[in-house]
Design a protein around this motif. Sequence first.
Motif, PDB file in Angstrom:
ATOM      1  N   UNK A 569     -77.533  17.871 -12.685  1.00  0.00           N
ATOM      2  CA  UNK A 569     -76.734  16.935 -11.866  1.00  0.00           C
ATOM      3  C   UNK A 569     -75.259  17.240 -12.085  1.00  0.00           C
ATOM      4  N   UNK A 570     -74.568  17.403 -10.961  1.00  0.00           N
ATOM      5  CA  UNK A 570     -73.112  17.589 -10.993  1.00  0.00           C
ATOM      6  C   UNK A 570     -72.493  16.548 -10.067  1.00  0.00           C
ATOM      7  N   UNK A 571     -71.546  15.773 -10.622  1.00  0.00           N
ATOM      8  CA  UNK A 571     -70.931  14.707  -9.812  1.00  0.00           C
ATOM      9  C   UNK A 571     -69.556  14.367 -10.353  1.00  0.00           C
ATOM     10  N   UNK A 572     -68.723  13.931  -9.453  1.00  0.00           N
ATOM     11  CA  UNK A 572     -67.390  13.462  -9.811  1.00  0.00           C
ATOM     12  C   UNK A 572     -66.991  12.413  -8.779  1.00  0.00           C
ATOM     13  N   UNK A 573     -66.090  11.496  -9.174  1.00  0.00           N
ATOM     14  CA  UNK A 573     -65.656  10.424  -8.282  1.00  0.00           C
ATOM     15  C   UNK A 573     -64.986  11.006  -7.039  1.00  0.00           C
ATOM     16  N   UNK A 574     -65.435  10.468  -5.870  1.00  0.00           N
ATOM     17  CA  UNK A 574     -64.916  10.846  -4.561  1.00  0.00           C
ATOM     18  C   UNK A 574     -65.165  12.315  -4.204  1.00  0.00           C
ATOM     19  N   UNK A 575     -66.090  12.972  -4.943  1.00  0.00           N
ATOM     20  CA  UNK A 575     -66.396  14.373  -4.652  1.00  0.00           C
ATOM     21  C   UNK A 575     -67.887  14.596  -4.394  1.00  0.00           C
ATOM     22  N   UNK A 576     -68.667  13.561  -4.329  1.00  0.00           N
ATOM     23  CA  UNK A 576     -70.081  13.681  -4.033  1.00  0.00           C
ATOM     24  C   UNK A 576     -70.917  14.023  -5.258  1.00  0.00           C
ATOM     25  N   UNK A 577     -72.193  14.174  -4.990  1.00  0.00           N
ATOM     26  CA  UNK A 577     -73.155  14.456  -6.069  1.00  0.00           C
ATOM     27  C   UNK A 577     -74.074  15.588  -5.637  1.00  0.00           C
ATOM     28  N   UNK A 578     -74.368  16.477  -6.597  1.00  0.00           N
ATOM     29  CA  UNK A 578     -75.271  17.604  -6.337  1.00  0.00           C
ATOM     30  C   UNK A 578     -76.373  17.585  -7.391  1.00  0.00           C
ATOM     31  N   UNK A 579     -77.619  17.566  -6.925  1.00  0.00           N
ATOM     32  CA  UNK A 579     -78.786  17.603  -7.823  1.00  0.00           C
ATOM     33  C   UNK A 579     -79.594  18.855  -7.479  1.00  0.00           C
ATOM     34  N   UNK A 580     -79.873  19.697  -8.492  1.00  0.00           N
ATOM     35  CA  UNK A 580     -80.603  20.952  -8.252  1.00  0.00           C
ATOM     36  C   UNK A 580     -81.630  21.177  -9.367  1.00  0.00           C
ATOM     37  N   UNK A 581     -82.604  22.019  -9.054  1.00  0.00           N
ATOM     38  CA  UNK A 581     -83.600  22.441 -10.045  1.00  0.00           C
ATOM     39  C   UNK A 581     -84.152  23.800  -9.631  1.00  0.00           C
ATOM     40  N   UNK A 582     -84.666  24.531 -10.607  1.00  0.00           N
ATOM     41  CA  UNK A 582     -85.210  25.873 -10.381  1.00  0.00           C
ATOM     42  C   UNK A 582     -86.719  25.840 -10.575  1.00  0.00           C
TER      43      UNK A 582
END
Length: 595
Positions: A569-582
């Motif tokens: 999970x990568x996220x920051x305020x006002x920059x959205x959220x990205x969830x990934x898996x391999x």
Amino acid sequence: MWQKVAQFNTLRNQMLAGFVFVMMIVLVCAGIITYNSVSTLLNTKAEAQMKQIASQANGRLEALITQIDTLTLQAVNDAYLQQLFLASVQGNPVSFSERQALMKIANHIQAYSGVTSVELYSTGYARMFPLDETKLTDRIAPQWIAQADKEKGRLVWIGSDPADPGSVLAIRRINLIDRWFSNGGYLMVRMNRSYLDLQSKLSDTGYQELMLLADSAGNSIVPVGPEDIDTKELLLSDAQQVTFAEKRYMLVKQPSEQTGWTLMILYPVSDISDGISVLRWAIIVSGAIGFVLFIVLSFALSMMITRPILRLMRAMRNTRQGVLTPNLAKSYTAELNDLNITYNQMVDNMNRLIKLVYEKEVIQSRTELQALQAQIDPHFLYNTLEALYWSLQDKDEEELADLVVAMSDLFRYVIGNPNKDEWVTMNEELEHIKRYLSIMSVRFGSRLVWAIDCDDAYSHVHIPKLLIQPLVENAILHGLEGKSDEGLIAICVELAPERPDELRITVRDDGPGMSEETLHALKAAMDRGGAEAPSGKGKGKGMAMANVQRRLKLYYPAAPDGAYRGLTIASALQQGTSVSFDIPMYKEDDDDSIQ
């Protein structure tokens, strides 16, 4: 199981008995070989010692013989004796006083040797000294006279005196120097047998041997020992051991060149066998002690090997009954220790796999329960949706009719056939997400913008059902719900940069994002297995991200290179959220692959 243990114990006892029997044979053979070798060595040393004693005795005998030979040679070369016997050969009469004067020569011989009497005879065999009328032919056999003539002056040993068995005779011819060493008469000496008795002279040897002296015909000259000893038989025998009076003797012979006699030494075998008997008992006692110790040590070694095996068999028996317990007992041998460690590792792996399967079934059951919260009959639901669809078609409500079809397909995918495989293709999972997004578009309208990027080469990759949809649902609820303007939901399927044999699936939104504290709390909840994201709003009834995290670890237990397997999970305020898996591009039990 107990029957197998009994069979194992029986086999162990049979092997131990066979091993002990073989070692007993080895010990017996080694004892016999040792006994024979030492016996042969003792006999050889005793024989060598006896030969040395015989050589020593023969040397003493030769010294005595040489002494008598020297004295008699001096006597026959005496000037007075030469003159007297020369006159006798020339036919001149010899007076009584001249014959009496020969006593001086006889006394000289008797004084320096063991000779008891000296006799002198003329060529006509008449006695010259002592003064009597006895003839030489009356004293000895003619062959001895002939032998003395043949030896031409050398001392000839006759042996026992026919007239006195206790005496020994020797004769030599008198060679006349002034008559070209022709025969001038004979000198005969007589000595007591005790003079040739070497037994007492060799008493310091420490042995209890018997010493015999026999002439060339085998007649005993100096008998010592049992009376039934036949010297003729001993002289002709080639055996190293002989028996007399039920007693065995070792026989050693030593011939004498000067006399032609044979010195024989008889040594009792029992004296040699005394040491051998001690050796035999020592071998028997040591062999018995070694055999007992060998049995005890073999049994202890057998127990050291078999006891860990029996413990391992009991643990395996419990495993067969469903109780997967490790065997904590340690062995003294490295091989059995390795076997025990391998078994414990197998039990640990089996317990872990059982736990994984159990948790997987629990997760699957929870998923199905969440999908069927109201316990709706699928056929009733499908029939109702179909009736609604045709009703909307009749009223020319095409958009709503399409929405009903999408809902019907979504329910069919989610509920599905309980007997159907829970694995689907990437294409099927993405089609389901498209239907879900289409339904969500009715609610959010133009505010929901979505994009799916997946190469056709990855469409046949297998993936667990409903693995991506919860992430899309979470992105809509937490990324788009609070926005008043347009929001983007992007799903991307691509090769993982670090591992080209795996796919990376990313769900991204451009929502408000999360602070570091919220992100940290979300990751902690996922690690604990929490059911919902820590949004604080309680929105959403779908499967939480922790559920997806747990399913990833169940379906993909470990990456090939040990890399992290779970949600990133990568996220920051006002920059959205990205969830990934391999995930790998193929299943372990499936032969299909994009390669």
